[in-house]
Motif scaffolding. Structure first.
Motif, PDB file in Angstrom:
ATOM      1  N   GLY A  50       7.280   2.229  -5.977  1.00 15.31           N
ATOM      2  CA  GLY A  50       8.714   2.529  -5.388  1.00 15.31           C
ATOM      3  C   GLY A  50       9.494   3.707  -5.795  1.00 15.31           C
ATOM      4  N   VAL A  51       8.569   4.629  -6.503  1.00 14.75           N
ATOM      5  CA  VAL A  51       9.121   5.883  -6.748  1.00 14.75           C
ATOM      6  C   VAL A  51       9.364   6.674  -5.339  1.00 14.75           C
ATOM      7  CG1 VAL A  51       6.950   6.982  -6.856  1.00 14.75           C
ATOM      8  CG2 VAL A  51       8.821   7.933  -8.345  1.00 14.75           C
ATOM      9  N   ILE A  52      10.651   7.495  -5.812  1.00 12.92           N
ATOM     10  CA  ILE A  52      11.131   8.295  -4.679  1.00 12.92           C
ATOM     11  C   ILE A  52      10.147   9.634  -4.778  1.00 12.92           C
ATOM     12  CG2 ILE A  52      13.087  10.025  -3.700  1.00 12.92           C
ATOM     13  CD1 ILE A  52      14.717   7.736  -5.098  1.00 12.92           C
ATOM     14  N   GLN A  53       9.661   9.895  -3.624  1.00 12.68           N
ATOM     15  CA  GLN A  53       8.775  11.020  -3.201  1.00 12.68           C
ATOM     16  C   GLN A  53       9.058  12.292  -4.083  1.00 12.68           C
ATOM     17  OE1 GLN A  53       7.020  10.928   0.669  1.00 12.68           O
ATOM     18  NE2 GLN A  53       6.750  13.434   0.747  1.00 12.68           N
ATOM     19  N   ARG A  54      10.276  12.585  -3.974  1.00 14.90           N
ATOM     20  CA  ARG A  54      10.577  13.939  -4.728  1.00 14.90           C
ATOM     21  C   ARG A  54      10.587  13.966  -6.093  1.00 14.90           C
ATOM     22  NH1 ARG A  54      15.524  12.852  -2.329  1.00 14.90           N
ATOM     23  NH2 ARG A  54      17.238  11.951  -3.996  1.00 14.90           N
ATOM     24  N   ASP A  55      10.811  12.558  -6.649  1.00 17.97           N
ATOM     25  CA  ASP A  55      10.664  12.314  -8.077  1.00 17.97           C
ATOM     26  C   ASP A  55       9.201  12.440  -8.332  1.00 17.97           C
ATOM     27  OD1 ASP A  55      13.595  12.104  -8.294  1.00 17.97           O
ATOM     28  OD2 ASP A  55      13.411   9.874  -8.184  1.00 17.97           O
ATOM     29  N   LEU A  56       8.452  11.875  -7.629  1.00 18.46           N
ATOM     30  CA  LEU A  56       7.069  11.660  -7.901  1.00 18.46           C
ATOM     31  C   LEU A  56       6.295  13.171  -8.054  1.00 18.46           C
ATOM     32  CD1 LEU A  56       4.540   9.959  -8.064  1.00 18.46           C
ATOM     33  CD2 LEU A  56       4.337   9.990  -5.725  1.00 18.46           C
ATOM     34  N   ALA A  57       6.809  14.027  -7.254  1.00 18.90           N
ATOM     35  CA  ALA A  57       6.653  15.635  -7.251  1.00 18.90           C
ATOM     36  C   ALA A  57       6.973  15.980  -8.688  1.00 18.90           C
ATOM     37  CB  ALA A  57       7.399  16.476  -6.138  1.00 18.90           C
ATOM     38  N   LYS A  89      18.883   8.443   3.808  1.00 23.20           N
ATOM     39  CA  LYS A  89      17.567   8.744   4.808  1.00 23.20           C
ATOM     40  C   LYS A  89      16.919   9.560   4.211  1.00 23.20           C
ATOM     41  CE  LYS A  89      19.025   5.593   7.588  1.00 23.20           C
ATOM     42  NZ  LYS A  89      18.388   4.266   7.752  1.00 23.20           N
ATOM     43  N   ARG A  90      17.170  10.610   3.363  1.00 27.19           N
ATOM     44  CA  ARG A  90      16.428  11.858   2.891  1.00 27.19           C
ATOM     45  C   ARG A  90      15.546  11.192   1.588  1.00 27.19           C
ATOM     46  NH1 ARG A  90      20.856  15.259   0.382  1.00 27.19           N
ATOM     47  NH2 ARG A  90      21.532  13.149   0.108  1.00 27.19           N
ATOM     48  N   ALA A  91      15.725  10.140   1.150  1.00 28.00           N
ATOM     49  CA  ALA A  91      15.010   9.514   0.117  1.00 28.00           C
ATOM     50  C   ALA A  91      13.719   8.805   0.573  1.00 28.00           C
ATOM     51  CB  ALA A  91      15.609   8.787  -0.838  1.00 28.00           C
ATOM     52  N   ILE A  92      12.354   8.821   0.381  1.00 29.47           N
ATOM     53  CA  ILE A  92      11.638   8.365   0.624  1.00 29.47           C
ATOM     54  C   ILE A  92      10.755   7.689  -0.559  1.00 29.47           C
ATOM     55  CG2 ILE A  92       9.025   8.283   1.824  1.00 29.47           C
ATOM     56  CD1 ILE A  92      10.184  10.781   3.603  1.00 29.47           C
ATOM     57  N   HIS A  93      10.656   6.253  -0.448  1.00 29.85           N
ATOM     58  CA  HIS A  93      10.016   5.528  -1.613  1.00 29.85           C
ATOM     59  C   HIS A  93       8.484   5.439  -1.113  1.00 29.85           C
ATOM     60  CE1 HIS A  93      13.809   4.260  -3.401  1.00 29.85           C
ATOM     61  NE2 HIS A  93      14.197   4.420  -2.156  1.00 29.85           N
ATOM     62  N   VAL A  94       7.693   5.394  -2.303  1.00 30.21           N
ATOM     63  CA  VAL A  94       6.265   5.336  -2.135  1.00 30.21           C
ATOM     64  C   VAL A  94       5.805   4.076  -3.105  1.00 30.21           C
ATOM     65  CG1 VAL A  94       4.163   6.431  -2.737  1.00 30.21           C
ATOM     66  CG2 VAL A  94       6.172   8.099  -2.210  1.00 30.21           C
ATOM     67  N   TYR A  95       4.997   3.137  -2.165  1.00 30.42           N
ATOM     68  CA  TYR A  95       4.596   1.802  -2.780  1.00 30.42           C
ATOM     69  C   TYR A  95       3.085   1.913  -2.728  1.00 30.42           C
ATOM     70  CZ  TYR A  95       9.158   0.498  -2.203  1.00 30.42           C
ATOM     71  OH  TYR A  95      10.795   0.541  -2.102  1.00 30.42           O
ATOM     72  N   LEU A  96       2.330   1.222  -3.628  1.00 31.98           N
ATOM     73  CA  LEU A  96       1.042   1.028  -3.306  1.00 31.98           C
ATOM     74  C   LEU A  96       0.822  -0.206  -2.463  1.00 31.98           C
ATOM     75  CD1 LEU A  96      -0.659   1.116  -7.029  1.00 31.98           C
ATOM     76  CD2 LEU A  96      -0.860   2.822  -5.338  1.00 31.98           C
ATOM     77  N   THR A  97      -0.242  -0.161  -1.517  1.00 29.44           N
ATOM     78  CA  THR A  97      -0.717  -1.446  -0.664  1.00 29.44           C
ATOM     79  C   THR A  97      -1.588  -2.247  -1.833  1.00 29.44           C
ATOM     80  OG1 THR A  97      -2.458  -0.235  -0.093  1.00 29.44           O
ATOM     81  CG2 THR A  97      -0.486   0.000   1.220  1.00 29.44           C
ATOM     82  N   ASP A  98      -1.960  -3.422  -1.284  1.00 26.48           N
ATOM     83  CA  ASP A  98      -2.813  -4.177  -1.993  1.00 26.48           C
ATOM     84  C   ASP A  98      -4.056  -3.326  -2.192  1.00 26.48           C
ATOM     85  OD1 ASP A  98      -1.034  -5.999  -2.092  1.00 26.48           O
ATOM     86  OD2 ASP A  98      -1.855  -7.453  -0.524  1.00 26.48           O
TER      87      ASP A  98
END
Length: 174
Positions: A50-57, A89-98
């Motif tokens: 669920g990390v935010i994409q810009r934080d992941l960078a 709306k600028r924040a994009i969360h990233v999740y793993l799928t199964d």
């Protein structure tokens, strides 16, 4: 010139690193659709689901555009899903799928077997002592990195080698 114990240790660790790297690439073939850098990214996402994409960078110490490109490829392979934050709306969360979770779990299991095979020649006590020593060396790098870089740059600057390395700074800017 006589080799010191430190040079011998450095060379032995370099050789060990190369052997581990080669062995890992032979034993752990890349999964179709995922290269090794993406597997590391999947692992980081699994630790921060669920990390935010810009934080992941920032976590990965990569440019946002590079992370975006990697995430697009992972999304095409159904390993992650990206969701826009409803409030920002600028924040994009990233999740793993199964499927992404299964890929990470498979990699972790294979990596555990591989690391066990590397160090199975050591007793538990030897492995613990080695880990302690390696962590001590790593901590020393954290302490000395800035000073070492500063000193090296100063030497290059004073010997007019800085132009070769693209360093165009003065002593007061260190």
């Amino acid at each position: 010139m006589q080799d010191s114990i430190y040079n011998n240790l450095y060379n032995a660790l370099q050789r060990l690193n190369r052997q581990m790297h080669r062995h890992r690439h032979r034993i752990l073939p890349p999964r179709e659709g995922i290269h090794r850098g993406q597997m590391h990214l999947l692992f980081v996402i699994s630790q921060n689901d669920g990390v935010i994409q810009r934080d992941l960078a920032e976590i990965m110490d990569m440019r946002p555009s590079s992370i975006t490109e990697m995430l697009v490829n992972l999304e095409k392979n159904s390993l992650i899903i990206r969701k826009q934050n409803e409030k920002d709306k600028r924040a994009i969360h990233v999740y793993l799928t199964d499927e992404g979770k299964a890929a990470v779990n498979g990699f972790i299991q294979a990596n555990d077997k591989l690391s066990t095979s590397f160090f199975s020649c050591l007793t538990k006590e030897e492995a613990e002592k080695m880990l302690e020593l390696v962590n001590k060396i790593n901590a020393n790098f954290n302490i000395t990195d800035d000073d070492t870089i500063k000193c090296y740059k100063e030497k290059m600057h004073h010997h007019n080698h800085h132009e070769h390395y693209g360093w165009h700074c003065h002593e007061d800017s260190y």
